[in-house]
Write an enzyme that holds these catalytic residues in place. Sequence first.
Site, PDB file in Angstrom:
ATOM      1  N   GLU A 108      13.965  62.573 -27.566  1.00  0.00           N
ATOM      2  CA  GLU A 108      12.978  61.963 -28.295  1.00  0.00           C
ATOM      3  C   GLU A 108      13.827  61.356 -29.869  1.00  0.00           C
ATOM      4  OE1 GLU A 108       8.858  63.324 -26.532  1.00  0.00           O
ATOM      5  OE2 GLU A 108       9.180  64.434 -28.483  1.00  0.00           O
ATOM      6  N   GLU A 166       9.576  62.842 -19.039  1.00  0.00           N
ATOM      7  CA  GLU A 166       8.411  63.774 -19.478  1.00  0.00           C
ATOM      8  C   GLU A 166       7.070  63.114 -19.231  1.00  0.00           C
ATOM      9  OE1 GLU A 166       8.422  65.804 -23.518  1.00  0.00           O
ATOM     10  OE2 GLU A 166      10.788  65.994 -23.355  1.00  0.00           O
TER      11      GLU A 166
HETATM   12  C1  BG6 Z   1       7.642  66.184 -26.096  1.00  0.00           C
HETATM   13  C2  BG6 Z   1       8.783  67.141 -26.346  1.00  0.00           C
HETATM   14  O1  BG6 Z   1       7.501  65.646 -27.520  1.00  0.00           O
HETATM   15  O2  BG6 Z   1       6.363  66.607 -25.675  1.00  0.00           O
HETATM   16  C3  BG6 Z   1       8.872  68.502 -25.697  1.00  0.00           C
HETATM   17  O3  BG6 Z   1      10.095  66.481 -26.018  1.00  0.00           O
HETATM   18  C4  BG6 Z   1       7.508  69.085 -25.954  1.00  0.00           C
HETATM   19  O4  BG6 Z   1       9.834  69.430 -26.344  1.00  0.00           O
HETATM   20  C5  BG6 Z   1       6.399  67.809 -25.329  1.00  0.00           C
HETATM   21  O5  BG6 Z   1       7.114  70.161 -25.402  1.00  0.00           O
HETATM   22  C6  BG6 Z   1       4.773  68.545 -25.114  1.00  0.00           C
HETATM   23  O6  BG6 Z   1       4.683  68.498 -26.519  1.00  0.00           O
HETATM   24  P1  BG6 Z   1       4.015  70.102 -26.942  1.00  0.00           P
HETATM   25  O7  BG6 Z   1       3.972  69.995 -28.298  1.00  0.00           O
HETATM   26  O8  BG6 Z   1       2.639  70.022 -26.450  1.00  0.00           O
HETATM   27  O9  BG6 Z   1       4.791  71.067 -26.345  1.00  0.00           O
END
Ligand code: BG6
Length: 479
Positions: A181, A373
């Site tokens: 990101e 993701e």
């Molecule tokens: C993304 C990141 O922004 O979102 C991850 O790359 C992160 O590292 C994921 O875990 C989900 O966000 P969160 O804050 O729910 O863990």
Amino acid sequence: MTQSVFPENFLWGGATAANQFEGAYNLDGKGLSVQDVTPQGGMPATIGDLDPLITDEPTPDNLKLEGIDFYHRYKEDIALFAEMGFKVFRLSIAWSRIFPKGDEKEPNEAGLQFYDKVFDELAKYNIEPLVTLSHYETPLHLARTYNGWASRQLIGFYERYVRTVFNRYKDKVKYWLTFNEVNSVLHGPFMSGGIATPFAELSKQDLYQAVHHELVASALATKIGHEINPDFKIGCMVLAMPAYGYTANPLDQLAAREFENQNYLFSDIHARGKYPNYIKRYFEENNISIVFAPEDEAILKNTVDFISFSYYMSVAQAHNPEDYETGRGNIMGGIKNPYLESSEWGWQIDPVGLRLVLNDFYDRYQLPLFIVENGLGAKDVLVDGPDGPTVEDDYRIDYLKKHLQQVGEALKDGVELWGYTTWGPIDLVSASTAQLSKRYGFIYVDRNDDGTGSLARYKKKSFDWYKKVIATNGESLYH
Ligand code: BG6
């Protein structure tokens, strides 16, 4: 039998980050990373609170909930991923396992050996590793001593690190991502860029200069990687968040475009090898003047092989945002969209937005894409099932199914997509809030936010659901 809309050899899998699931934060020579001093997570709970709580050193009292012990249980966990049929597994290398302080000349052999074992284990099951070189885990020493990516010296330290791991794993890893990101540094400069200056005191000049250093480092990594192994596929990774103008007022549409341009800046430079014109105007109007070293322009021309991104949510934007309710979001956010529902953490759920993002990226660059993701963070309740403890996570299945159906639509639209990895296929620690109770996994981990729990793994209902999606190459999504 109908032909699946998902291409043959589509890379199905899951995604993780070292600092959120390995544990063992100080074992076998590992140094501290910026994550180890943010006991409450790296991002503010509310958009507007800019700085995370940063401590001096972790102590038993303020230690962040560290991972789920993948460091010692990687065989068991990888076997579960293989049982689901994973073709790919995204993980990051913890930079501070390899260079504990970040500025050493020689790497830590014990750290390198750990990833050798992990890659060998994945190979046993024909699971392709997809490796993020830097996932919110800059060595703490680089943050404290150099102010992280605000310093140009970081390019050299990163170069030494990536050369080391590219050479070491050149026959074991083919797919690489340079920075997780990469655009998030504009919103979370400590977590994302190791920049120790408090956000409120950080000038736009220094912030965009840090961005420039990361972009040059990323292009340099692409160049070096291709020299070491021409078969490497090296991608950028951006946080994708489509923005809708709140009304049909052209000024709202313009606000949405300006929000998206802040994100496109990063993929544009990675894909096109130079700064886009729209940012030059922004720089002029904000008195930002990026200092280029003589070699930077040429280095930036080393463009990526593919574009990867995370996708969780969309936002709305308006020219008068103060008149609306602000929503919470993944690192960045915007106005709450009345047409969408929200997760328990306030992230707005928008499967169609994923189709839009895929089409926008593909139209813009005509480069292969990779969704690295996507997923739903939710509170799960463990119940007794016929085969032992389980979670009836129909809400997670529903979220993923709707998103994957939109991926199918984008494929029909003509988008080229290499693969899809859900975030956190096994429950892990939240990046923003450091909670374990914000669960994303197909596999439940018995660990609580206060650190108690046996760390035992249990399959949720979604485990078999995803297994079937993979086994049918997406066809089961339509039954
Ligand atoms: C993304 C990141 O922004 O979102 C991850 O790359 C992160 O590292 C994921 O875990 C989900 O966000 P969160 O804050 O729910 O863990």
